[in-house]
Design an enzyme around this catalytic site. Sequence first.
Site, PDB file in Angstrom:
ATOM      1  CD  GLU A  90       4.396  13.498   1.347  1.00  0.00           C
ATOM      2  OE1 GLU A  90       5.560  13.879   1.368  1.00  0.00           O
ATOM      3  OE2 GLU A  90       3.959  12.590   2.204  1.00  0.00           O
ATOM      4  CB  CYS A 331       8.011   8.992  -1.171  1.00  0.00           C
ATOM      5  SG  CYS A 331       8.443   9.079  -2.911  1.00  0.00           S
TER       6      CYS A 331
END
Length: 345
Positions: A90, A331
Amino acid sequence: MDLKSMTMEELTDCIVELGEKKFRAKQIYGWLHQKLVRSPEEMSNVPAKCLEKLLKEHPFYGVEEVEHYVSKIDGTQKFLFSLHDGNMVESVLMKYKHGNSVCISSQAGCRMGCRFCASTLLGLSRNLYPSEMLDQIYAIQKATGERVSHLVVMGTGEPFDNFESLCRMIELLCSPEGLNISHRNITVSTCGIVPKIYEFADRNPQVTLAISLHSPNDTMRKELMPIANKYSMDELMKAAKYYTKTTGRRITFEYSLVKGVNDKKEHAEELISRVKGMNCHVNLIPVNPIKERDFEQSTQNNVTAFKHILERQHIQVTVRREMGRDIQAACGQLRKSYKERSGNE
């Protein structure tokens, strides 16, 4: 070594060894790191035979966009990328007055085990190559058509657990033949791998260092962060002081506030005793709740009170502005969500 992870000097030596003309290296490097090509076929002025020989020994690795979300709250953009082996990472694009900042991942997954972080729930798959870290930035700049001016290595993974690839990525990113981003516009976050803090200070003295602290003492930190079982607070603070003395730069301490755990007056006072007198900045982070953990975000009153206690002792402190909450910008959240949706847990 893969093609995009090579320095200009390494690529030049390789080209010469292949019997090709030296100037081809500059052409190829420019395509990779300035024009940000998404495939070797886009290098229109490089002979196919030259590329074929090169790619036989040095594969072309990057990232491919899988999902892309834009926050309706603040315009933050979250990207989910796939790697050549099927792993996912990501990245986040955040827009500020001072420029566009990208937060990238340094590993596919994480083995550090911090209890409030979604990144670690699926464990560590593998380290990223320098090219795969770089290409998160390149893909975002290419997709948006906007210049990236700042980098934060604070996404999935522990950067110092992938130390050599991290340092090579920084070298490539700051290269005059590449995006030429200033070292001073880069921030690297670590959970506190003490020996690497010393090494990083010596090798990258212009890069900003952020340490994920999240507790003012060893007992509590061990409950939140397994790394604390290996390195004590005293060892960590000694390394932090070495960093500030060696580099002359301010260090940032990241402190996630968890309701009823580490957000009380006594915790703020103990934190002050740890950091007072240091060239530092404390970044308070109201923790992102994740369903697998029972941690709750501190109340606004507690966050404000904690901040004021630090300010009264002249500690530089800010509360991190929450960005992209509606698009799972924290995250590890999007990667895990995708695996659950696609049945790949």
